[in-house]
Enzyme design. Structure first.
Site, PDB file in Angstrom:
ATOM      1  CB  CYS A 103      -8.758  -0.531  -5.819  1.00  0.00           C
ATOM      2  SG  CYS A 103      -8.354  -1.793  -7.201  1.00  0.00           S
ATOM      3  CD  GLN A 119      -2.808  -1.109   0.132  1.00  0.00           C
ATOM      4  OE1 GLN A 119      -3.064  -0.290  -0.355  1.00  0.00           O
ATOM      5  NE2 GLN A 119      -4.152  -1.904   0.383  1.00  0.00           N
TER       6      GLN A 119
END
EC number: 2.1.1.-
Length: 356
Positions: free
Chosen positions: A316, A184
């Site tokens: 996402c 991330q």
């Protein structure tokens, strides 16, 4: 800033409204109040140095390091690769920093490099970065291509200097990271995402065995504190290698089986072969990339709907989520949680519970 966040929440929930009912719960968007200079990654095209000054997403220390590297490369005896003429050497350089101020660097060069540089070539640069930024260059990887076409992710790459990878702590687990593995980019919201997912499912109190798919299966499952059986399917070979290394260097609560599943055949088979007479309930979590689920996974979910009955989708990219729900058919969203994982971008992470 806050108006942008509210607009992102509205856009997110408007996009999925056709799959909601009057009883669907849409929770207020979660966010971290920093919308600039948060990302712990930065990639620099050496033909476009204006990227550095124009960037407001990556951490300022990474932009400073990028300037130091750019100056070093521009002053070197080897030219930057020219895509028009096909001549030159240096192509691009990318950086990833962890919370321990350790830096991972990947350089892409074009053509023969062995007679040009060796592992000592960057010693003075490493020292300069440390003296100016107090950042330890923990590892440098070199990737090369024979022409202007970029190589595949795993092709022609090697550890050039330092140790193999850096570690990133997420919810108490130290994950190994090498180039092209999943990580991330926003350290402020990374743990928020996985804590929220666990709470959203109430996963530590859910007795079901877990079937999980996605490049971030490690972040989702290895961070669980309860003992349960997990089948984790990941499509990326680099992630597979780094997760196995992570498993051996941490104390993990779950009983996990990791599968490299590049074509999603293994998870599809797992779902297709679920026995309707098996009394062990299964908790399905899918977390695909921006392209969404592959068709064989969608078909397997449809076939196993009498057994699975519901599942969780970490999205996402809302367009892919919508397309997948249309293809699954006869389903609705029971609840959804938006998270502003990457402020000042168009993307919004959304956790949804889908009832079949």
């Amino acid at each position: 800033m806050y108006s942008d966040i509210i607009r992102k929440q509205s856009d997110c929930y408007d996009s999925i409204k056709n799959f909601c009912t009057s009883e669907s719960q849409l929770y207020p968007i979660k966010f971290y109040p920093q919308n600039e200079y948060y990302a712990n990654k930065f990639g620099l095209d050496l033909n476009n140095l204006t990227q550095i000054d124009n960037n407001t997403i990556s951490q300022k220390v990474l932009l400073e390091i990028a300037k130091i590297w750019a100056n070093f490369i521009m002053d070197s005896e080897y030219p930057v690769f020219d895509r028009k003429t096909g001549k030159g050497f240096w192509n691009n350089v990318s950086f990833k920093k962890n919370n321990d101020n350790q830096l991972m660097v990947k350089i892409l060069v074009v053509g023969q490099w062995i007679d040009k540089i060796n592992s000592d070539y960057f010693d003075q640069l490493i020292e300069l970065v440390y003296n100016k930024c107090r950042i330890d260059t923990h590892c440098i990887y070199l990737q090369y291509s024979q022409n202007k076409s970029s190589p595949d992710k795993q092709e022609n790459i090697q550890l050039f200097a330092g140790s193999n990878g850096i570690q990133e702590n997420i919810l108490g687990i130290n994950f190994w990271i090498t180039p092209f593995t999943f990580s991330q980019a926003n350290p402020n919201t990374c743990e928020m995402l996985y804590e929220t997912l666990h709470q959203f499912i109430n996963i530590d109190h859910d007795k079901r065995s877990i079937i999980c798919y996605g490049r971030n299966v490690g972040h989702i499952c290895l961070t669980l504190k309860s003992t349960k059986n997990v089948w984790a399917y990941n499509p990326c070979p680099v992630v597979d290698s780094d997760l196995k290394r992570t498993l051996t260097s941490n104390i993990i609560s779950v009983n996990i089986q990791l599968f490299l599943d590049t074509k999603c055949e293994l998870i599809s088979d797992k779902l297709n072969l679920l026995d309707q007479y098996d009394k062990s309930n299964y908790l399905l979590i899918v977390s695909p990339g921006r392209n969404g689920l592959k068709n064989n996974v969608i078909q397997a979910i449809k076939q196993s709907r009498s057994i699975i009955k519901e599942f969780y989708y970490v999205s996402c990219y809302s367009k892919s989520l919508i397309r997948d729900l249309k293809n699954i058919e006869n389903c609705h969203i029971e609840k959804a949680q938006a998270i502003d994982l990457f402020p000042s971008t168009e993307f919004c992470e959304t956790i949804v519970k889908i009832v079949l």
